[in-house]
Scaffold this active site. Sequence first.
Site, mmCIF file in Angstrom:
data_model
loop_
_atom_site.group_PDB
_atom_site.id
_atom_site.type_symbol
_atom_site.label_atom_id
_atom_site.label_comp_id
_atom_site.label_asym_id
_atom_site.label_seq_id
_atom_site.Cartn_x
_atom_site.Cartn_y
_atom_site.Cartn_z
ATOM 1 N N ARG A 51 -1.093 -27.063 6.430
ATOM 2 C CA ARG A 51 -0.512 -25.851 7.015
ATOM 3 C C ARG A 51 1.023 -25.893 6.971
ATOM 4 N NH1 ARG A 51 0.053 -25.426 12.131
ATOM 5 N NH2 ARG A 51 -1.726 -26.763 12.622
ATOM 6 N N TYR A 105 3.987 2.250 4.630
ATOM 7 C CA TYR A 105 2.598 1.816 4.445
ATOM 8 C C TYR A 105 1.874 1.911 5.796
ATOM 9 C CZ TYR A 105 -1.397 -1.234 3.752
ATOM 10 O OH TYR A 105 -2.656 -1.741 3.726
ATOM 11 N N ASP A 176 10.871 -3.460 2.500
ATOM 12 C CA ASP A 176 9.622 -3.765 1.814
ATOM 13 C C ASP A 176 9.824 -3.367 0.354
ATOM 14 O OD1 ASP A 176 7.064 -3.631 0.655
ATOM 15 O OD2 ASP A 176 6.107 -3.201 2.580
ATOM 16 N N LYS A 201 0.335 -6.843 -5.107
ATOM 17 C CA LYS A 201 0.480 -5.675 -5.967
ATOM 18 C C LYS A 201 1.083 -6.072 -7.326
ATOM 19 C CE LYS A 201 -1.089 -3.103 -2.567
ATOM 20 N NZ LYS A 201 -1.060 -3.941 -1.379
#
Length: 377
Positions: A51, A105, A176, A201
Amino acid sequence: MTQKPLAAATTLVHAGRPPRGPGMPVNTPVHLQSIQYSADSPGPGDSFYGRYGNPSWDGLEEVLGRLEGAEVPAVAFSSGMAAISAALTALLPPGGTVVLPRHAYLSTIAMALDLAQKQGVSVVQVDIADTAAVVAELDGAALLWIESPTNPMLEVADLPALVQAAHAAGAKVVADNTFATPLVMQPLTHGVDAVVHSVTKYLAGHSDVVIGAVVTRDDQLRQTILAHRTLYGAIPGPMEAYLALRGMRTLALRVERSQESAAELARRLAEHPAVREVRHPSLPGDPGHERARAQMSGFGSILGIRVRGGAEAADAVVQRTSLWLPATSLGGVESSLERRRRLGAETTTVPVDYIRLSVGIEDVEDLWTDLEAALGA
Ligand SMILES: Cc1ncc(COP(=O)(O)O)c(C=O)c1O
């Protein structure tokens, strides 16, 4: 001798590889591990548990950091939303105010509203293309959140003006950059404090992985974002990081092709009798055209159309395509389209007849033939 900096297309192919040497792999290996042999007294940067770090992330983080002009690696997350959550948590104190595009978004808006309920933050939604209206809301705000072009309405924000006004008001700025990609716009060079990506994306580009990232030059902020990832655990899988980096190797070619096709389709769609309106910053009449020319090196590969006949007609167009995929998401090699308002959560100022199209890398004539048939039937 000072070396000429590498072009982005070259960085995409060559950066983020293991060191050269006989027998060394040329690609970043997929490290399937939760533990590593530990040092007797691990230092802050030492990775000893999965992690805290995995070498499978390193190549992706290096390439993305360089592309955005950060000079330090990006911080990869398990999804774009995990990256957004880290940035919002780091920069929006409980009770603080975030100024957010009304057409951001939908899950970004939903997350900000969730924080409003649980942590008493205030969410002010603005038309991000209306600079004066945004500036009027910045007084006392902790954070300005920018999407440009916005999802799904493709409004273009005046990035330099907004960054200057936000900083003057004491607010931080996050952009973004999922839609533009760092090949087309580098918000950090305009003074933005952090960039977030849905790497899912364009960067990964093949619709086969969900992954995200935050990029910042601010060392303290980067440490906060890293600590957030380690503590809250939204880490990318090693296989996902591998796939994302492999996809990024071809980003320059994909973006070049899909942008060119998007601009061509926008031109043709603007003349189609079944289409009421086309949104793409490449069109000289588009409200974002001049701004996009000033601050982007292209116009992106997402376009929007409003079709005549309302929601039903728009649904029929989506259903009639055979090449274009009727699917959500965007930025893959395959072209896709969707009527956004079919999603109950979409903002109600997005017109019901609005279809968002993500242009892929297929032959543009094939794409047009399919779209024209769907529109004309
Ligand atoms: C602009 C934008 N930002 C963030 C996200 C969220 O990314 P992810 O789905 O990888 O969590 C999306 C997803 O559609 C998006 O379009």
